[in-house]
Design a protein around this motif. Structure first.
Motif, PDB file in Angstrom:
ATOM      1  N   LEU A 132       0.828  -1.205   0.000  1.00 47.33           N
ATOM      2  CA  LEU A 132       0.000   0.000   0.000  1.00 47.33           C
ATOM      3  C   LEU A 132       0.860   1.250   0.000  1.00 47.33           C
ATOM      4  CD1 LEU A 132      -2.865  -0.967   2.509  1.00 47.33           C
ATOM      5  CD2 LEU A 132      -2.660  -1.450   0.071  1.00 47.33           C
ATOM      6  N   GLN A 133       1.914   1.249   0.803  1.00 49.41           N
ATOM      7  CA  GLN A 133       2.816   2.402   0.838  1.00 49.41           C
ATOM      8  C   GLN A 133       3.519   2.588  -0.505  1.00 49.41           C
ATOM      9  OE1 GLN A 133       3.299   4.752   3.134  1.00 49.41           O
ATOM     10  NE2 GLN A 133       1.689   3.834   4.400  1.00 49.41           N
ATOM     11  N   LYS A 167       1.123   4.136  -3.040  1.00 50.97           N
ATOM     12  CA  LYS A 167       0.817   5.545  -2.799  1.00 50.97           C
ATOM     13  C   LYS A 167       2.008   6.446  -3.103  1.00 50.97           C
ATOM     14  CE  LYS A 167      -1.926   8.277   0.420  1.00 50.97           C
ATOM     15  NZ  LYS A 167      -2.670   8.265   1.696  1.00 50.97           N
ATOM     16  N   THR A 168       3.199   5.971  -2.839  1.00 46.83           N
ATOM     17  CA  THR A 168       4.390   6.810  -3.070  1.00 46.83           C
ATOM     18  C   THR A 168       4.877   6.739  -4.518  1.00 46.83           C
ATOM     19  OG1 THR A 168       5.796   4.971  -2.308  1.00 46.83           O
ATOM     20  CG2 THR A 168       5.172   6.644  -0.683  1.00 46.83           C
ATOM     21  N   ILE A 201      -2.460   8.743  -7.143  1.00 43.85           N
ATOM     22  CA  ILE A 201      -3.233   8.115  -6.065  1.00 43.85           C
ATOM     23  C   ILE A 201      -3.289   9.063  -4.874  1.00 43.85           C
ATOM     24  CG2 ILE A 201      -3.295   6.245  -4.380  1.00 43.85           C
ATOM     25  CD1 ILE A 201      -2.159   4.379  -6.426  1.00 43.85           C
ATOM     26  N   GLU A 202      -4.506   9.417  -4.482  1.00 41.88           N
ATOM     27  CA  GLU A 202      -4.690  10.314  -3.332  1.00 41.88           C
ATOM     28  C   GLU A 202      -4.975   9.547  -2.055  1.00 41.88           C
ATOM     29  OE1 GLU A 202      -7.731  13.158  -4.401  1.00 41.88           O
ATOM     30  OE2 GLU A 202      -6.196  14.548  -5.151  1.00 41.88           O
ATOM     31  N   ARG A 203      -5.781   8.489  -2.168  1.00 47.36           N
ATOM     32  CA  ARG A 203      -6.137   7.716  -0.977  1.00 47.36           C
ATOM     33  C   ARG A 203      -6.202   6.242  -1.332  1.00 47.36           C
ATOM     34  NH1 ARG A 203      -9.943  12.152  -0.934  1.00 47.36           N
ATOM     35  NH2 ARG A 203      -9.376  13.670   0.671  1.00 47.36           N
ATOM     36  N   ILE A 204      -5.814   5.412  -0.385  1.00 43.93           N
ATOM     37  CA  ILE A 204      -5.868   3.965  -0.601  1.00 43.93           C
ATOM     38  C   ILE A 204      -6.111   3.274   0.730  1.00 43.93           C
ATOM     39  CG2 ILE A 204      -3.340   3.791  -0.438  1.00 43.93           C
ATOM     40  CD1 ILE A 204      -3.530   1.435  -2.435  1.00 43.93           C
ATOM     41  N   SER A 205      -7.061   2.358   0.736  1.00 41.06           N
ATOM     42  CA  SER A 205      -7.371   1.653   1.983  1.00 41.06           C
ATOM     43  C   SER A 205      -8.006   0.302   1.686  1.00 41.06           C
ATOM     44  CB  SER A 205      -8.328   2.477   2.847  1.00 41.06           C
ATOM     45  OG  SER A 205      -8.706   1.746   4.010  1.00 41.06           O
ATOM     46  N   ASP A 243      -7.172   6.389   5.517  1.00 44.56           N
ATOM     47  CA  ASP A 243      -7.898   6.801   4.305  1.00 44.56           C
ATOM     48  C   ASP A 243      -9.273   6.173   4.220  1.00 44.56           C
ATOM     49  OD1 ASP A 243      -5.860   8.418   3.442  1.00 44.56           O
ATOM     50  OD2 ASP A 243      -5.003   6.962   2.055  1.00 44.56           O
ATOM     51  N   VAL A 279      -9.134   2.505  -4.068  1.00 46.96           N
ATOM     52  CA  VAL A 279      -8.172   3.556  -4.381  1.00 46.96           C
ATOM     53  C   VAL A 279      -8.903   4.753  -4.977  1.00 46.96           C
ATOM     54  CG1 VAL A 279      -6.090   4.138  -5.684  1.00 46.96           C
ATOM     55  CG2 VAL A 279      -6.440   1.790  -4.876  1.00 46.96           C
TER      56      VAL A 279
END
Length: 400
Positions: A72-73, A76-77, A82-86, A112, A224
């Motif tokens: 997940l990290q 996102k990086t 990608i603004e939010r991911i959970s 998120d 996402v």
């Protein structure tokens, strides 16, 4: 003269227009309610997130191919859009306070989750959402909905600081501190139902939920949100490629990215076909109405044969007679169209109010209705008008 003829036989003229009125009213009501329902459904999808992507892992993948926090990290990086991911893991159990005990649905994710959670409202009314530190440290904190607060604490909604016990189906129990309250969930639901029998909803860090059930740590799907719907396609491909590289699964089709825009296009297509089909069926009434106009105009020509002969004997041209009777049929259809339009709008508002939706009536629809009703008058009025215009004046004057 056309208007005088129409108003001289008011009842017959009204019955002639009745088919046009019913047809136009039906088409307008169906289109208005159908477009309003489509807009509401589309709005629901937009609320869920027009720029939302669901990333899932195939059932054929092994446990090592499941997603983890590092994945997940990395997503996102590595992908700027990608603004939010959970994750969107759920756990059935029971939640209890010092007052009540209710069946519960716990949703676990990263911070998120506040924005990707599709079961609870993202708007906070009291307190705050859990943060990254609480997620990493698996703190026993939770965020509940207003409905949950009211159900567990005798109607109170501001329950920040209170504690509840969450028990899994297996019997493991943890105590959670409520740090935030979101807007209610049940208020958005349509229809009548017994809220006392509905489960309560709460959101917790996924790491905390793993204390109740360690199996939830294996992440098989995440939600996402990207910056814009224009970024969906590129972000989806990048996510799949990145995960395949990290898990050495290139070409194995273990990871799939599905976006809501695809579902929205399918819904729009199906609804559009359904609405157009129903409108076409209702449009048959217009055809019947047009035939009624032609029938009455033929009767009118027969009744006024001597009048036509007299006018032609006094110098009226064939085109003048043609225009007179054609104008009568157009005016009949146009008046019927206007009445049908008004009734259709009233009917659409009544039906939409009963269904709790907002009808969508556009200026284009109004113009189309008026033009179509005029066209019906012209099309079905041509034959009677030509018949009247071609009458021989000598034979017409002899007609009894």
């Amino acid at each position: 003269m056309a208007l005088d003829s129409i108003f001289a036989n008011k009842m017959r003229s009204f019955l002639t227009m009745l088919g046009i009125i019913i047809g136009i009213a039906s088409v307008i009501a169906i289109l208005a309610v159908g477009n309003g329902a489509t807009s509401q459904i589309t709005g629901t999808f937009n609320d869920l997130g027009a720029s939302t992507v669901s990333l899932s892992v195939s059932n054929e993948a092994s446990k090592s191919d499941s997603l983890n926090d590092k994945d997940l990290q990395a997503l996102k990086t590595s992908i700027p859009t990608i603004e939010r991911i959970s994750p969107d893991k759920t756990l059935n159990g029971t939640a209890s306070s010092t007052y009540e005990k209710k069946s519960a649905l716990a949703i676990g994710g990263t911070p998120d989750l506040q924005y990707t959670n599709q079961m609870m409202d993202k708007g906070l009314v009291y307190g705050r959402y859990f943060n990254q530190n609480e997620y990493e440290d698996a703190k026993n904190v939770t965020v509940v909905s207003e409905d949950t607060a009211a159900a567990l604490f005798k109607g109170r909604k501001d329950v920040v600081g209170e504690k509840i016990n969450l028990a899994s189906v297996g019997g493991t129990t943890i105590s959670l501190k409520i740090i935030g309250v979101t807007k209610g969930t049940f208020a958005k639901m349509q229809g009548s139902f017994d809220t006392s029998k509905m489960p309560v909803y709460l959101a917790t860090p996924l790491t905390t939920m793993a204390k109740l059930d360690p199996t939830v740590a294996a992440i098989n799907s995440v939600t996402v949100q990207v910056a814009s719907k224009d970024d969906i396609e590129s972000a989806s491909k990048q996510m799949v490629r990145l995960l395949e590289t990290r898990h050495d699964a290139v070409g194995k089709d273990f990871y799939t990215a599905t976006n809501f825009l695809q579902a929205l296009d399918q819904v729009d297509s199906v609804l559009g076909l359904f609405i157009n089909f129903i409108a076409a069926v209702a449009g048959i009434a217009l055809l019947v109405g047009g035939i009624g106009v032609m029938n009455i105009m033929l009767v009118s020509v027969t009744e006024r044969t001597r009048e036509i002969g007299t006018r032609k004997a006094l110098g009226a041209t064939t085109n003048t007679i043609l225009f007179q009777f054609l104008m009568e049929s157009v005016i009949l259809s146009l008046i019927g169209g206007i009445i049908g339009l008004i009734l259709g709008i009233l009917l659409a508002n009544g039906v939409a109010s009963a269904l709790d939706i907002v009808p969508s009536i556009t200026m284009g629809s109004i113009v189309m209705v008026l033009l179509f009703s005029s066209a019906v008058g012209v099309f079905f009025g041509i034959y009677p008008a030509r018949k009247a215009a071609r009458l021989d004046p000598i034979e017409a004057l002899r007609y009894e």
